[in-house]
Design an enzyme around this catalytic site. Sequence first.
Site, PDB file in Angstrom:
ATOM      1  N   GLN A 274       0.756  -1.216  -0.096  1.00 36.52           N
ATOM      2  CA  GLN A 274       0.055   0.006  -0.026  1.00 36.52           C
ATOM      3  C   GLN A 274       0.834   1.456  -0.109  1.00 36.52           C
ATOM      4  O   GLN A 274       0.620   2.216  -0.663  1.00 36.52           O
ATOM      5  CB  GLN A 274      -0.855   0.006   1.251  1.00 36.52           C
ATOM      6  CG  GLN A 274      -2.138   0.892   1.037  1.00 36.52           C
ATOM      7  CD  GLN A 274      -2.950   0.856   0.087  1.00 36.52           C
ATOM      8  OE1 GLN A 274      -3.319  -0.253  -0.208  1.00 36.52           O
ATOM      9  NE2 GLN A 274      -3.068   1.631  -0.950  1.00 36.52           N
TER      10      GLN A 274
ATOM     11  N   HIS B 242       2.310   3.043  -3.198  1.00 33.69           N
ATOM     12  CA  HIS B 242       1.513   3.752  -4.023  1.00 33.69           C
ATOM     13  C   HIS B 242       1.792   5.230  -4.246  1.00 33.69           C
ATOM     14  O   HIS B 242       1.855   5.966  -5.205  1.00 33.69           O
ATOM     15  CB  HIS B 242       0.092   3.696  -3.768  1.00 33.69           C
ATOM     16  CG  HIS B 242      -0.599   2.629  -4.159  1.00 33.69           C
ATOM     17  ND1 HIS B 242      -1.057   2.317  -5.736  1.00 33.69           N
ATOM     18  CD2 HIS B 242      -1.291   1.255  -3.657  1.00 33.69           C
ATOM     19  CE1 HIS B 242      -1.727   1.425  -5.919  1.00 33.69           C
ATOM     20  NE2 HIS B 242      -1.927   0.696  -4.597  1.00 33.69           N
TER      21      HIS B 242
ATOM     22  N   GLU C 211     -10.549   1.911   2.918  1.00 39.98           N
ATOM     23  CA  GLU C 211     -10.597   1.535   1.435  1.00 39.98           C
ATOM     24  C   GLU C 211     -10.323  -0.002   1.317  1.00 39.98           C
ATOM     25  O   GLU C 211     -11.284  -0.790   0.699  1.00 39.98           O
ATOM     26  CB  GLU C 211      -9.438   2.380   0.687  1.00 39.98           C
ATOM     27  CG  GLU C 211      -9.599   1.836  -0.827  1.00 39.98           C
ATOM     28  CD  GLU C 211      -8.458   2.483  -1.561  1.00 39.98           C
ATOM     29  OE1 GLU C 211      -8.595   2.364  -2.808  1.00 39.98           O
ATOM     30  OE2 GLU C 211      -7.312   2.808  -0.838  1.00 39.98           O
ATOM     31  N   HIS C 212      -9.352  -0.649   1.980  1.00 37.22           N
ATOM     32  CA  HIS C 212      -8.930  -2.068   2.033  1.00 37.22           C
ATOM     33  C   HIS C 212      -8.861  -2.462   3.419  1.00 37.22           C
ATOM     34  O   HIS C 212      -8.128  -1.707   4.074  1.00 37.22           O
ATOM     35  CB  HIS C 212      -7.637  -2.214   1.257  1.00 37.22           C
ATOM     36  CG  HIS C 212      -7.507  -1.779  -0.335  1.00 37.22           C
ATOM     37  ND1 HIS C 212      -6.968  -0.532  -0.501  1.00 37.22           N
ATOM     38  CD2 HIS C 212      -7.744  -2.271  -1.220  1.00 37.22           C
ATOM     39  CE1 HIS C 212      -7.028  -0.396  -1.726  1.00 37.22           C
ATOM     40  NE2 HIS C 212      -7.697  -1.566  -2.499  1.00 37.22           N
TER      41      HIS C 212
ATOM     42  N   ASP D 215      -6.359  -6.286  -6.141  1.00 34.72           N
ATOM     43  CA  ASP D 215      -5.656  -5.260  -7.013  1.00 34.72           C
ATOM     44  C   ASP D 215      -5.547  -5.169  -8.555  1.00 34.72           C
ATOM     45  O   ASP D 215      -5.874  -4.560  -9.487  1.00 34.72           O
ATOM     46  CB  ASP D 215      -4.446  -4.575  -6.499  1.00 34.72           C
ATOM     47  CG  ASP D 215      -4.671  -3.927  -5.229  1.00 34.72           C
ATOM     48  OD1 ASP D 215      -5.862  -3.264  -5.065  1.00 34.72           O
ATOM     49  OD2 ASP D 215      -3.728  -3.489  -4.746  1.00 34.72           O
TER      50      ASP D 215
ATOM     51  N   HIS E 236     -53.800  16.710  -8.104  1.00 36.98           N
ATOM     52  CA  HIS E 236     -53.338  15.466  -7.806  1.00 36.98           C
ATOM     53  C   HIS E 236     -54.644  14.497  -7.663  1.00 36.98           C
ATOM     54  O   HIS E 236     -54.881  13.543  -8.439  1.00 36.98           O
ATOM     55  CB  HIS E 236     -52.398  15.313  -6.974  1.00 36.98           C
ATOM     56  CG  HIS E 236     -50.999  15.777  -7.153  1.00 36.98           C
ATOM     57  ND1 HIS E 236     -50.695  16.857  -7.186  1.00 36.98           N
ATOM     58  CD2 HIS E 236     -50.008  15.006  -7.093  1.00 36.98           C
ATOM     59  CE1 HIS E 236     -49.490  16.945  -7.337  1.00 36.98           C
ATOM     60  NE2 HIS E 236     -49.059  15.791  -7.406  1.00 36.98           N
TER      61      HIS E 236
END
Length: 427
Positions: free
Chosen positions: A256, A259, A323-324, A357, A416
Amino acid sequence: MKIYNYRDLTQQKIEQLCSRQAEDDDLIFSRVETILSTVKSDGDNALFSFTEQFDKVKLNTLFIGKSELQALAEAIPLAVKNAIDIAYQNIYTFHAAQLQTEAKIETMPGVTCWREARAIAKVGLYIPGGTAVLPSTFLMLGIPAQIAGCKEIVVCSPPQSDGKINTYIAYVATLLNIEKVYLVGGAQAVAAMAYGTTTIPKVDKIFGPGNRYVTEAKKQVQNTLAIDMPAGPSEVLVVADDTANPSFIAADLLAQAEHGTDSQAILVATSAQMISKTISAIEKQLLDLPRKDIAAKAIANSYIIYAENLTEAMDFSNSYAPEHLILATENFKPLIPLIINAGSVFLGNLTPESAGDYASGTNHTLPTSGFAKAFSGVSVDSFLKKITFQHLTANGLNNIGPTVEVLATAEGLQAHRNAITIRLKEM
């Protein structure tokens, strides 16, 4: 990595640890605002200028066409081609199963309601290409768009130093039958797809992860079109107990961290010994990484939480909304019902985030920055909209009519009521 004891943390400190705000958020907001307004007013000229300024590339054209994409794709190494083909098939298989036809429901005799899906006509895919080229992201976005049946798929990706795109990106484009790849990156790519230029079409929804500038640009254009989700700097949270393997944990955290320097790699562990061994493994593995400088900075900005038990660990994870989420334990099954907030979950010691991934089949475009509390990852549904239908027979109008008349009268909306009454009289 700084180590905290979960039981020593106040609610305020937990919120602080779970916050992804950076000191220069206001600066990035103003820079992105300027980029967006410039592209909106100057169109292609702004794109050429920003590409030269930010990517250090002077372009003659803003896109690569199909024939050149095919030529670039031919240079792909066979091993990479085969790997992309396998990933394509797995991702396609998983996402194709998401297409569902919903049943028609008779809510009362003669009143039938149902929903039908329609593809979003024009979608824009942002494929990052800055410090790393990501053909996997192209697969993750292009395949569900293809399955959904989107009529126009606009793809933007930053150019390489030679003014082209990577052979891997070109090969994926040929797999997806993409006609053009636009050589634009960053916030300016988001602006181009949001507002349209002479060269790049305006789209209805923008997809794709990116750096903080891309994420901020997507947030700012939401009054113009839809976006998939806020998907900024990537993050992982690993929950581990004494059945985990510290070398595996270290590898997952570093995967991770490489990145980008603003990525977050969080460990929540129930074993002090596991924490110590993981730190040693990180230091050892870091030395061999080509992107070790990037990974080291991300690790330095990350942290470790010591929890007394897995229940506490899951409480912190749900507050963080990663996220993960990796459950690095042999005892992951009882933890699954405890997961409230997470983008994608990886179960057990043999399931690294890397599998998702690239090639397991699930999508890796996921909500970050705590948005997993309210957003899902990209799926085929992300490229669809659902339209509701209803049909009343004469019997149905007789059955439902009085109810509508009463409710319309209660709300003081006589027209209506009349829409029902006039039909009942005609029958």
